[in-house]
Design an enzyme around this catalytic site. Sequence first.
Site, short mmCIF file in Angstrom:
data_model
loop_
_atom_site.label_atom_id
_atom_site.label_comp_id
_atom_site.label_asym_id
_atom_site.label_seq_id
_atom_site.Cartn_x
_atom_site.Cartn_y
_atom_site.Cartn_z
N SER A 1 0.65 -1.37 0.38
CA SER A 1 0.04 -0.10 -0.12
C SER A 1 1.00 0.78 -0.29
O SER A 1 1.93 1.27 0.39
CB SER A 1 -0.65 0.31 1.68
OG SER A 1 -1.38 -1.01 1.59
N1 SAM Z 1 -0.73 -4.88 4.02
C1 SAM Z 1 -0.47 -5.21 2.53
C2 SAM Z 1 1.22 -4.60 3.23
O1 SAM Z 1 1.22 -4.07 3.80
O2 SAM Z 1 2.12 -4.69 2.66
C3 SAM Z 1 -0.49 -4.97 1.24
C4 SAM Z 1 -2.00 -5.61 1.31
S1 SAM Z 1 -2.27 -5.68 -0.63
C5 SAM Z 1 -3.11 -4.01 -1.32
C6 SAM Z 1 -3.51 -6.45 -0.41
C7 SAM Z 1 -3.98 -7.84 0.20
O3 SAM Z 1 -4.40 -9.09 0.52
C8 SAM Z 1 -2.47 -8.84 -0.97
O4 SAM Z 1 -1.26 -9.57 -0.29
C9 SAM Z 1 -3.83 -10.33 -1.06
O5 SAM Z 1 -3.20 -11.14 -1.47
C10 SAM Z 1 -4.40 -10.34 0.27
N2 SAM Z 1 -5.41 -10.45 -0.53
C11 SAM Z 1 -7.05 -10.72 -0.88
N3 SAM Z 1 -7.78 -11.42 -0.43
C12 SAM Z 1 -7.17 -11.99 0.93
C13 SAM Z 1 -7.77 -12.73 1.70
N4 SAM Z 1 -9.59 -12.94 1.35
N5 SAM Z 1 -7.31 -12.72 2.54
C14 SAM Z 1 -6.56 -13.14 2.73
N6 SAM Z 1 -5.78 -11.76 2.22
C15 SAM Z 1 -5.98 -11.62 0.96
#
Ligand code: SAM
Length: 217
Positions: A65
């Site tokens: 992010s």
């Molecule tokens: N918090 C993260 C960081 O500091 O890098 C950024 C997150 S990224 C914008 C969104 C993340 O959510 C991705 O790694 C994606 O694989 C994960 N994601 C999407 N759907 C999900 C789910 N149902 N459960 C867990 N993770 C999920």
Amino acid sequence: MLLDSYRHKGMRKALCQEIRDKGFSNEKILKAIDKVPRHFFLDSSFTEHAYEDKPFPIGEDQTISQPYTVAVQTELLDVQKNDKILEIGTGSGYQACILVELGAKVFSIELNRILYEKTKQLLAKMNYYPKLFLGDGSLGLPSFAPYDKIIVTAAAPKIPDGLMNQLKIGGRLIIPVGKGEVQKMICVIKQDNELTESSEYGSFKFVPLLGKNGKPL
Ligand code: SAM
């Protein structure tokens, strides 16, 4: 090898100033951003850009992010020392490290196995030890509930059923909600088992929350 140089430290200070210039003033959170080396979380082709206030790809079609977004979500969480916090969407692990720096006990769940493995290794090398889980966070992480706070770092079409049940009374959920390109940041405070109070905080752009209570896989 993980190397944090004076140049990188200087770039972090400049990033904190850029976030302040956008109107963000929580110095406790800025101190955490100043401390966590964001360039460790990016692939080598992006490390030169690590201290730009932008999201970047982390592989698997996912992103780390934007630092300003991390700052805003973290402020809305109102992190207190020893808060038990569930993060849904570990991704690179950057947000989890910011929460650890603020003294929280962090539980973070990631759906993508490759990111989960990569992040687990990286955080151990950096001596950060949030509890990391592989699974569908659109269902929360009921086995360790209740939490003081829950932060979702992917865009949910609506607030996933069941997440509020995993919050303590007085706890809060921060989640970007919306089906389109842009989502509203929502803060929900659980007042008791029946009542919640919810407020909206601006527009943000997140990758979708996948899974049973998110976008179908
Ligand atoms: N918090 C993260 C960081 O500091 O890098 C950024 C997150 S990224 C914008 C969104 C993340 O959510 C991705 O790694 C994606 O694989 C994960 N994601 C999407 N759907 C999900 C789910 N149902 N459960 C867990 N993770 C999920």
